[in-house]
Design an enzyme around this catalytic site. Sequence first.
Site, PDB file in Angstrom:
ATOM      1  N   LYS A  51       0.861  -1.185   0.000  1.00  0.00           N
ATOM      2  CA  LYS A  51       0.000   0.000   0.000  1.00  0.00           C
ATOM      3  C   LYS A  51       0.892   1.228   0.000  1.00  0.00           C
ATOM      4  O   LYS A  51       2.051   1.161   0.431  1.00  0.00           O
ATOM      5  CB  LYS A  51      -0.883   0.000   1.254  1.00  0.00           C
TER       6      LYS A  51
ATOM      7  N   ASP B 160      -7.042   4.543  -4.378  1.00  0.00           N
ATOM      8  CA  ASP B 160      -7.689   4.442  -3.060  1.00  0.00           C
ATOM      9  C   ASP B 160      -8.267   5.836  -2.816  1.00  0.00           C
ATOM     10  O   ASP B 160      -8.479   6.603  -3.773  1.00  0.00           O
ATOM     11  CB  ASP B 160      -6.667   4.039  -1.979  1.00  0.00           C
TER      12      ASP B 160
HETATM   13  P1  NDP Z   1     -12.814   8.281  -2.593  1.00  0.00           P
HETATM   14  O1  NDP Z   1     -11.727   9.243  -2.419  1.00  0.00           O
HETATM   15  O2  NDP Z   1     -13.389   8.059  -3.944  1.00  0.00           O
HETATM   16  O3  NDP Z   1     -14.042   8.633  -1.617  1.00  0.00           O
HETATM   17  C1  NDP Z   1     -13.860   8.700  -0.253  1.00  0.00           C
HETATM   18  C2  NDP Z   1     -15.166   9.134   0.389  1.00  0.00           C
HETATM   19  O4  NDP Z   1     -15.040   8.974   1.798  1.00  0.00           O
HETATM   20  C3  NDP Z   1     -15.498  10.598   0.152  1.00  0.00           C
HETATM   21  O5  NDP Z   1     -16.891  10.766   0.142  1.00  0.00           O
HETATM   22  C4  NDP Z   1     -14.867  11.279   1.375  1.00  0.00           C
HETATM   23  O6  NDP Z   1     -15.494  12.506   1.731  1.00  0.00           O
HETATM   24  C5  NDP Z   1     -15.103  10.245   2.440  1.00  0.00           C
HETATM   25  N1  NDP Z   1     -14.021  10.351   3.440  1.00  0.00           N
HETATM   26  C6  NDP Z   1     -12.692  10.153   3.238  1.00  0.00           C
HETATM   27  N2  NDP Z   1     -11.995  10.383   4.348  1.00  0.00           N
HETATM   28  C7  NDP Z   1     -12.895  10.734   5.274  1.00  0.00           C
HETATM   29  C8  NDP Z   1     -12.797  11.090   6.633  1.00  0.00           C
HETATM   30  N3  NDP Z   1     -11.607  11.128   7.259  1.00  0.00           N
HETATM   31  N4  NDP Z   1     -13.940  11.369   7.288  1.00  0.00           N
HETATM   32  C9  NDP Z   1     -15.142  11.316   6.652  1.00  0.00           C
HETATM   33  N5  NDP Z   1     -15.297  10.992   5.356  1.00  0.00           N
HETATM   34  C10 NDP Z   1     -14.195  10.698   4.683  1.00  0.00           C
HETATM   35  O7  NDP Z   1     -12.249   6.897  -1.987  1.00  0.00           O
HETATM   36  P2  NDP Z   1     -12.764   5.408  -2.230  1.00  0.00           P
HETATM   37  O8  NDP Z   1     -14.226   5.401  -2.431  1.00  0.00           O
HETATM   38  O9  NDP Z   1     -11.886   4.788  -3.247  1.00  0.00           O
HETATM   39  O10 NDP Z   1     -12.400   4.719  -0.840  1.00  0.00           O
HETATM   40  C11 NDP Z   1     -13.305   4.647   0.262  1.00  0.00           C
HETATM   41  C12 NDP Z   1     -12.894   3.535   1.200  1.00  0.00           C
HETATM   42  O11 NDP Z   1     -12.888   2.277   0.494  1.00  0.00           O
HETATM   43  C13 NDP Z   1     -11.490   3.668   1.800  1.00  0.00           C
HETATM   44  O12 NDP Z   1     -11.499   3.121   3.110  1.00  0.00           O
HETATM   45  C14 NDP Z   1     -10.653   2.779   0.901  1.00  0.00           C
HETATM   46  O13 NDP Z   1      -9.478   2.326   1.545  1.00  0.00           O
HETATM   47  C15 NDP Z   1     -11.635   1.638   0.664  1.00  0.00           C
HETATM   48  N6  NDP Z   1     -11.335   0.810  -0.494  1.00  0.00           N
HETATM   49  C16 NDP Z   1     -11.266   1.362  -1.748  1.00  0.00           C
HETATM   50  C17 NDP Z   1     -11.023   0.557  -2.841  1.00  0.00           C
HETATM   51  C18 NDP Z   1     -11.060   1.088  -4.230  1.00  0.00           C
HETATM   52  O14 NDP Z   1     -11.026   0.283  -5.169  1.00  0.00           O
HETATM   53  N7  NDP Z   1     -11.172   2.403  -4.444  1.00  0.00           N
HETATM   54  C19 NDP Z   1     -10.733  -0.889  -2.689  1.00  0.00           C
HETATM   55  C20 NDP Z   1     -10.925  -1.378  -1.336  1.00  0.00           C
HETATM   56  C21 NDP Z   1     -11.184  -0.543  -0.301  1.00  0.00           C
HETATM   57  P3  NDP Z   1     -14.718  13.899   1.487  1.00  0.00           P
HETATM   58  O15 NDP Z   1     -14.833  14.140   0.013  1.00  0.00           O
HETATM   59  O16 NDP Z   1     -15.449  14.871   2.321  1.00  0.00           O
HETATM   60  O17 NDP Z   1     -13.295  13.671   1.937  1.00  0.00           O
END
Ligand code: NDP
Length: 448
Positions: free
Chosen positions: A129, A169
């Site tokens: 990662k 991510d």
């Molecule tokens: P994105 O950046 O596309 O979206 C993240 C979302 O989560 C946004 O709506 C963001 O809101 C919110 N968010 C992020 N950090 C925080 C925080 N500290 N507090 C509150 N809200 C938060 O990321 P992904 O959708 O790709 O990833 C989301 C989760 O899924 C993560 O945990 C990631 O590790 C996991 N994941 C992702 C994969 C992938 O293929 N993308 C694979 C497996 C797991 P805001 O815009 O306000 O920051």
Amino acid sequence: MSKVDVKIEGMYQEVLKRNPGETEFHQAVLEVLECLGPVVVKHPEYLERKIIERICEPERQIIFRVPWQDDNGIVHINRGFRVEFNSSLGPYKGGLRFHPSVYLGIVKFLGFEQIFKNSLTGLPIGGGKGGSDFDPKGKSDDEVMRFCQSFMTELYRHLGEHTDVPAGDIGVGGREIGYMFGQYKRITNRYEPGVLTGKGLTWGGSLVRTEATGYGATYFVSEMLKARKDSFEGKTCLVSGSGNVAIYTIEKIHQLGGKCVACSDSNGVIYHEKGLDLDLIKRLKEVERRRISDYVATHKDAKYIAGGNIWDIPCHVAMPSATQNEINGKDAATLVKNGCIAVGEGANMPTTPEGVKIFLEAKISYGPGKAANAGGVATSALEMQQNAGRDSWSFEYTEKKLEDIMINIHRNCFETAEEYGAPGNYVLGANICGFIKVANAMVAHGII
Ligand code: NDP
């Protein structure tokens, strides 16, 4: 405490001592180690070969400076990370996260989880990662491009289709992967699609990769519901976040007959009782890069709750898809009290240990991230397969493969939990099943 438990507790204490201040990493390690007592009783060779101690120590950790200039010519310095955790099953594989909260402890927790997740997919990928404390929010396209180019100018020397293959991510989507791929190609003078996944569809990407984590997590929950003779049909659902994982989780829930009534971002919650308008969310987030608070300008009957807590809304199914530790003990108790019967984690480690305990005690179906969200990395591995064969598969064919992988992961976790005397405990099932495959490969490879 049994003799074995004392040994494992000693290993955990050593992890705390060797990795001070990395609380998320400690949490991820503890959750796995707590499940391993019965495994090492069956496999004493794991203790003799110090498999657990070795698994907790990354094979390689890279930390580097990332200087870049903003649109006004001002110089900024961020920190870049890549933790190459374990290559027993294949090249290091795992995403890059760009978020101001990123530090070594976050990257290590994600990399550690990734080892077992990748093992669960049944595909030949090791765990790694990376990321940076860079915040893409509010930056222009050109600023993001300059940052990505600077990041790759260091990272490229550590990558390769047989060595280490990053993906996206939080904060890293198609745009960022594109800029990093461009820089990799420029520096190395090689068109090597197999070096990154999550690429654009016209230059080596795979259909379904964008949808994969959300679709996969929903398939996993669908399997958990089937195991309790139920389905998504008519279920009210909550999905936190509004990024890549959240959007495609909502899409698949709607396709399977559920109704998603709320999503969120780090500022607030959208609640729309008649069901979320996903086309609008996609336009706001994927095309216009706006905030979900703008949703209510179109839908007057929806509510925006600034600073609200999505888990206070009653639901049958909850799918945390934002970030780590977003469901605490109190949130978990509220969900259970309000009649939630299934939780599937799209995000990595979104539930605190207190929350997990409450879900397990309440005997609701709880699918931990390392199993439930493995569809993303699994489809990345399918992208690698297509790149290696200079091939590209249809949407239907690729989605069917993803669905089969998720059904298989569910079955393996379910059956392992039964075998180890904890039916319905997917945490135990996922940790043990993911661990054993890695451990056996490490034994076979000798002391390295
Ligand atoms: P994105 O950046 O596309 O979206 C993240 C979302 O989560 C946004 O709506 C963001 O809101 C919110 N968010 C992020 N950090 C925080 C925080 N500290 N507090 C509150 N809200 C938060 O990321 P992904 O959708 O790709 O990833 C989301 C989760 O899924 C993560 O945990 C990631 O590790 C996991 N994941 C992702 C994969 C992938 O293929 N993308 C694979 C497996 C797991 P805001 O815009 O306000 O920051």
